[in-house]
Motif scaffolding. Structure first.
Motif: not given
Length: 181
Positions: A102-118
């Motif tokens: 459930e990985l996401w990338t912020c399109l403002s700064c490029g930070t990656s993080g997990c979503g609400r299912y994680a």
């Protein structure tokens, strides 16, 4: 003193349709779905209830993405360099919680993080990261299905600027890291 028992009223026709969609289409627990519809009241929609249930930690079992909205927040000058976009291996590339799904990338700064299912690290990022706060908006790209979520719109979104990012992500995901959009 005895406590009076609550009498549950049957749902209105609109509420019944929302309840049916929440339980049959999305697979939410019937009691949780009913409590959500009751709490949101007569104006409850399927999208409002899905958002509220997911934000409250309820689990769905699938269902179609709801209402793709053209995002009014996206601006070219607030987006990360498209050439810097890369598929994350883990939440925060191992620096944060380390989730690998459930990985996401912020399109403002490029930070990656997990979503609400994680563990919800991208949601926390959207509310606290200086670039997102300064812009008053944050959009993130899901590496599961290449959808884009706007935390201000509270919806999956589309925008002509986002299409290039989606195409780049598709190339990275399906044709390898050396591909370019």
């Amino acid at each position: 003193a005895k406590r009076a028992s609550m009498v549950t009223q049957p749902p209105s026709a609109d509420a019944a349709r929302v309840l049916d969609a929440l339980t049959r289409v999305y697979g939410f627990d019937a009691a949780q779905a009913r409590a959500c519809v009751d709490e949101l009241g007569a104006n409850a929609t399927v999208q409002m209830c899905v958002d509220a249930l997911l934000d409250g930690g309820a689990q769905d079992r699938g269902g179609p993405a709801l209402g793709l909205v053209r995002c009014a927040h996206v601006r070219e000058d607030g987006m990360m360099d498209i050439d810097a976009l890369s598929a994350p291996r883990a939440c925060g590339d191992g620096e944060a919680c380390g989730a690998r799904r459930e990985l996401w990338t912020c399109l403002s700064c490029g930070t990656s993080g997990c979503g609400r299912y994680a563990r919800g690290c991208m949601l926390a990022h959207s509310a606290s990261h200086a670039a997102c706060v300064a812009l008053s908006w944050c959009v993130a790209l899901s590496w599961e299905d290449l959808s884009v979520w706007c935390y201000s719109c509270k919806s999956y979104v589309t925008h002509e600027v986002l299409e290039r990012y989606r195409e780049r992500a598709e190339a990275l995901k399906f044709r390898g890291a050396g591909s370019s959009a």
